[in-house]
Write an enzyme that holds these catalytic residues in place. Structure first.
Site, PDB file in Angstrom:
ATOM      1  N   CYS A 162       0.817  -1.065  -0.104  1.00  0.00           N
ATOM      2  CA  CYS A 162      -0.063  -0.001   0.005  1.00  0.00           C
ATOM      3  C   CYS A 162       0.867   1.298   0.208  1.00  0.00           C
ATOM      4  O   CYS A 162       1.950   1.234   0.732  1.00  0.00           O
ATOM      5  CB  CYS A 162      -0.972  -0.063   1.240  1.00  0.00           C
ATOM      6  SG  CYS A 162      -1.843   1.423   1.417  1.00  0.00           S
TER       7      CYS A 162
ATOM      8  N   GLU B  64       3.209  -5.970   8.866  1.00  0.00           N
ATOM      9  CA  GLU B  64       3.511  -4.652   8.479  1.00  0.00           C
ATOM     10  C   GLU B  64       4.746  -4.060   9.299  1.00  0.00           C
ATOM     11  O   GLU B  64       5.786  -3.316   8.806  1.00  0.00           O
ATOM     12  CB  GLU B  64       2.192  -3.997   8.628  1.00  0.00           C
ATOM     13  CG  GLU B  64       2.574  -2.335   8.132  1.00  0.00           C
ATOM     14  CD  GLU B  64       1.341  -1.274   8.415  1.00  0.00           C
ATOM     15  OE1 GLU B  64       0.024  -1.769   8.461  1.00  0.00           O
ATOM     16  OE2 GLU B  64       1.678  -0.268   9.081  1.00  0.00           O
TER      17      GLU B  64
ATOM     18  N   SER C 241      -7.591 -11.262  11.673  1.00  0.00           N
ATOM     19  CA  SER C 241      -7.387  -9.916  11.141  1.00  0.00           C
ATOM     20  C   SER C 241      -7.226  -9.009  12.310  1.00  0.00           C
ATOM     21  O   SER C 241      -8.250  -8.788  13.146  1.00  0.00           O
ATOM     22  CB  SER C 241      -8.539  -9.624  10.182  1.00  0.00           C
ATOM     23  OG  SER C 241      -8.782  -8.185  10.257  1.00  0.00           O
TER      24      SER C 241
HETATM   25 FE1  F3S Z   1      -3.388   0.997   2.935  1.00  0.00          FE
HETATM   26 FE2  F3S Z   1      -4.551   2.115   4.921  1.00  0.00          FE
HETATM   27 FE3  F3S Z   1      -5.548  -0.046   3.782  1.00  0.00          FE
HETATM   28  S1  F3S Z   1      -2.516   1.762   4.888  1.00  0.00           S
HETATM   29  S2  F3S Z   1      -3.819  -1.204   3.388  1.00  0.00           S
HETATM   30  S3  F3S Z   1      -5.354   1.960   2.937  1.00  0.00           S
HETATM   31  S4  F3S Z   1      -5.695   0.377   6.127  1.00  0.00           S
END
Ligand code: F3S
Length: 284
Positions: A99, A129, A223
């Protein structure tokens, strides 16, 4: 009976982008791998498996011999610099679906630590992450996940400290821990890298749960953002249920009330949310 589904329920931008990337690569053909499950949702992972997508596990990294064929996709959580490099050296084509908001944290950590800053990540050290973010620091890096650790944190007096957050971290806790660090008068540069998608989803879930008689949170078992949504909703609405699909829902007819609220974690696909809506609508 009224059913209100949160507008922010389900895939966030980053997850949608990563999942779309995998399906687009499947269309192109050839062996496709994802580095770890693409999202925390067993249904989606199973569907991709049926389409021939294999999950490349962390332990398998050591056995890549440079002669692999196909494409590996990095999921939205991102990976450390070392993993990134190893995947690119594996012989596989590498498609980075990290992301952009996570990528931004990698850049901050990489640049700030190159300038000599000590990195503090507020987040869960076990989360992929966070493990990925840690791997972009050149120097010292500390992960703080609770108040005690924030209070125990110590650094040399002249240290320059750069604080970032796991994108899905609780915003109030982040502020609380940063305030504790600032009390020490360290030279702190604080980057609030919590993603809006999470905040919006949590705020909306809280509002709906406060009005609902029954609240349903849909999300994968592993999750963490779905688990947090459940925690938030449960505080507002004691009859909050955490389910993966409509099959897990066992509302007794006595619970047929005025308003049912529905929300879903960032890794819950739209069709699963719709199935729950339809089930609630037709059976109650
Ligand atoms: Fe990115 Fe926010 Fe989703 S960081 S993966 S858009 S929760």
């Amino acid at each position: 009976m009224k059913i209100i589904t949160a507008k922010s329920a389900g895939f966030c931008f980053g997850v949608q982008r990563a999942v779309d990337t995998v399906y687009a690569e499947v269309e192109k053909g050839g062996p496709i791998y994802t580095y770890g499950p693409i999202i925390h949702n067993e249904e989606v992972v199973a569907d991709l498996e049926r389409k021939g997508v294999k999950v490349l596990e962390e332990e398998e990294l050591d056995h890549l011999d440079g002669n692999m064929r196909g494409t590996v996709i990095i999921r939205s959580h991102g990976v450390s610099r070392e993993v990134d490099e190893r995947l690119r050296e594996s012989g596989l084509g590498c498609v980075d679906a990290t992301c952009p908001f996570v990528k931004r944290i990698h850049r901050i950590v990489s640049e700030m630590s190159a300038k000599g800053a000590q990195i503090v990540i507020i987040g869960d050290p076990r989360h992929p992450e966070v493990r990925g973010i840690m791997g972009w620091a050149d120097g010292p890096v500390t992960v703080i996940e609770n108040r005690q650790q924030a209070e125990d944190f110590r650094a040399p007096e002249d240290a320059q400290i750069c604080v970032v957050a796991q994108t899905t971290f609780n915003a109030n806790k982040f502020k609380e821990f940063v305030a504790i660090l600032k009390e020490r008068r360290y030279n702190i540069q604080c980057m609030d890298t919590i993603c809006n998608a999470t905040q919006e989803r949590q705020t909306e879930a809280r509002e709906i749960a406060a009005r609902a008689d029954v609240m349903i949170v849909i999300g994968g078992r592993s999750s963490s953002n779905s688990a947090k949504l459940f925690e938030i909703c449960k505080k507002e609405c004691p009859r909050t249920y955490f389910i993966q699909t409509w099959r897990d829902l066992h509302l007794s007819p006595a619970e047929n009330e005025q308003m049912i609220g529905i929300t879903a974690g960032a890794s819950t696909p739209k069709n699963i949310i719709e199935e729950v809506q339809n089930y609630v609508r037709t059976d109650f």
